[in-house]
Design a protein around this motif. Structure first.
Motif, PDB file in Angstrom:
ATOM      1  N   ASN A  60      25.620 -41.106   7.249  1.00 53.52           N
ATOM      2  CA  ASN A  60      26.062 -40.033   8.140  1.00 53.52           C
ATOM      3  C   ASN A  60      25.498 -40.103   9.553  1.00 53.52           C
ATOM      4  OD1 ASN A  60      27.509 -38.815   6.005  1.00 53.52           O
ATOM      5  ND2 ASN A  60      25.595 -37.959   5.238  1.00 53.52           N
ATOM      6  N   PHE A  61      24.533 -40.999   9.800  1.00 50.40           N
ATOM      7  CA  PHE A  61      23.895 -41.053  11.122  1.00 50.40           C
ATOM      8  C   PHE A  61      23.316 -42.447  11.334  1.00 50.40           C
ATOM      9  CE2 PHE A  61      20.184 -40.584  13.892  1.00 50.40           C
ATOM     10  CZ  PHE A  61      20.743 -39.907  14.975  1.00 50.40           C
ATOM     11  N   ASN A  62      23.474 -42.948  12.552  1.00 52.08           N
ATOM     12  CA  ASN A  62      22.818 -44.210  12.888  1.00 52.08           C
ATOM     13  C   ASN A  62      22.305 -44.122  14.311  1.00 52.08           C
ATOM     14  OD1 ASN A  62      24.781 -45.571  14.841  1.00 52.08           O
ATOM     15  ND2 ASN A  62      26.117 -45.159  13.094  1.00 52.08           N
ATOM     16  N   LEU A  63      21.292 -44.923  14.584  1.00 55.11           N
ATOM     17  CA  LEU A  63      20.684 -44.945  15.901  1.00 55.11           C
ATOM     18  C   LEU A  63      20.252 -46.376  16.194  1.00 55.11           C
ATOM     19  CD1 LEU A  63      19.974 -42.736  18.020  1.00 55.11           C
ATOM     20  CD2 LEU A  63      17.665 -42.744  17.082  1.00 55.11           C
ATOM     21  N   SER A  80      21.408 -45.472  21.307  1.00 56.95           N
ATOM     22  CA  SER A  80      22.853 -45.334  21.236  1.00 56.95           C
ATOM     23  C   SER A  80      23.223 -45.164  19.768  1.00 56.95           C
ATOM     24  CB  SER A  80      23.497 -46.609  21.801  1.00 56.95           C
ATOM     25  OG  SER A  80      24.888 -46.502  21.853  1.00 56.95           O
ATOM     26  N   THR A  81      24.365 -44.555  19.521  1.00 50.14           N
ATOM     27  CA  THR A  81      24.907 -44.523  18.169  1.00 50.14           C
ATOM     28  C   THR A  81      26.038 -45.547  18.120  1.00 50.14           C
ATOM     29  OG1 THR A  81      26.428 -42.731  18.724  1.00 50.14           O
ATOM     30  CG2 THR A  81      24.300 -42.107  17.774  1.00 50.14           C
ATOM     31  N   ALA A  82      26.460 -45.898  16.923  1.00 47.46           N
ATOM     32  CA  ALA A  82      27.466 -46.953  16.792  1.00 47.46           C
ATOM     33  C   ALA A  82      28.541 -46.569  15.797  1.00 47.46           C
ATOM     34  CB  ALA A  82      26.811 -48.257  16.342  1.00 47.46           C
ATOM     35  N   GLU A  83      29.720 -47.139  16.012  1.00 44.75           N
ATOM     36  CA  GLU A  83      30.774 -47.104  15.009  1.00 44.75           C
ATOM     37  C   GLU A  83      30.517 -48.300  14.094  1.00 44.75           C
ATOM     38  OE1 GLU A  83      33.333 -44.903  14.642  1.00 44.75           O
ATOM     39  OE2 GLU A  83      32.457 -43.742  16.282  1.00 44.75           O
ATOM     40  N   LEU A  93      29.359 -49.184  20.569  1.00 42.71           N
ATOM     41  CA  LEU A  93      28.145 -48.419  20.837  1.00 42.71           C
ATOM     42  C   LEU A  93      28.476 -47.287  21.799  1.00 42.71           C
ATOM     43  CD1 LEU A  93      25.581 -51.324  21.357  1.00 42.71           C
ATOM     44  CD2 LEU A  93      25.595 -49.693  19.471  1.00 42.71           C
ATOM     45  N   SER A  94      27.857 -46.135  21.592  1.00 40.60           N
ATOM     46  CA  SER A  94      28.062 -45.000  22.500  1.00 40.60           C
ATOM     47  C   SER A  94      27.344 -45.257  23.821  1.00 40.60           C
ATOM     48  CB  SER A  94      27.509 -43.720  21.858  1.00 40.60           C
ATOM     49  OG  SER A  94      26.085 -43.769  21.809  1.00 40.60           O
ATOM     50  N   THR A  98      18.789 -40.988  26.558  1.00 41.58           N
ATOM     51  CA  THR A  98      17.363 -41.176  26.814  1.00 41.58           C
ATOM     52  C   THR A  98      16.614 -41.404  25.504  1.00 41.58           C
ATOM     53  OG1 THR A  98      16.859 -38.831  26.646  1.00 41.58           O
ATOM     54  CG2 THR A  98      17.406 -39.686  28.870  1.00 41.58           C
ATOM     55  N   THR A  99      15.441 -41.987  25.621  1.00 40.78           N
ATOM     56  CA  THR A  99      14.603 -42.231  24.455  1.00 40.78           C
ATOM     57  C   THR A  99      14.282 -40.910  23.762  1.00 40.78           C
ATOM     58  OG1 THR A  99      13.591 -43.895  25.900  1.00 40.78           O
ATOM     59  CG2 THR A  99      12.621 -43.615  23.724  1.00 40.78           C
TER      60      THR A  99
END
Length: 143
Positions: A60-63, A80-83, A93-94, A98-99
């Motif tokens: 459900n979530f990636n970083l 960034s998040t990714a498909e 990638l989105s 920021t960190t």
């Protein structure tokens, strides 16, 4: 709260922490990529002067770490998040965040993983490989 240098401590999870960006001391190249490894993963060049590496992947979530000269000529670690398609193919990638924003997002999903990421950054600070910087709101990282 301020320390002896009148620097304000910004607490992870706070709205102010979303304005924090991790700046790397020096540029990233093939000779020093390995010092930025996290969780058994290594940075991969996704385009010239832009590297990515998984920080956290769940259904459900990636970083993903994004390492590039994103603000002026400073090399920074953003997120960034990714498909992800077919279980392991990263297709998009989105825009980088920021960190601090990435860590706060991670903290909402998995506080334990966010603490591991924070420890990673603290280790880089202790090794004099980078430092935290607060950015202006209109200075979001973008490539």
């Amino acid at each position: 709260m301020a320390d002896e240098n009148n620097e304000i401590e910004v607490i992870p999870g706070s709205p102010e922490f979303e304005q924090m960006l991790f700046k790397i001391n020096g540029e990233v190249n093939n000779d020093n990529l390995a010092v930025l490894n996290f969780g058994g993963n290594q940075l991969q060049e996704v385009q010239p002067d832009m590297y990515a590496m998984p920080a956290y992947i769940d259904d459900n979530f990636n970083l993903f770490f994004i390492v590039a000269p994103l603000v002026e000529n400073d090399w920074v670690i953003a997120f960034s998040t990714a498909e992800i398609e077919n279980g392991n193919e990263i297709t998009d990638l989105s825009e980088p965040m920021t960190t601090g924003e990435g860590l706060n997002s991670m903290g909402e999903v998995s506080p334990e993983s966010a603490n591991q990421l924070l420890q990673y950054f603290n280790t880089l600070v202790d090794a004099k490989r980078g430092e935290w910087r607060m950015i202006e709101k209109n200075q979001n990282p973008q490539h």
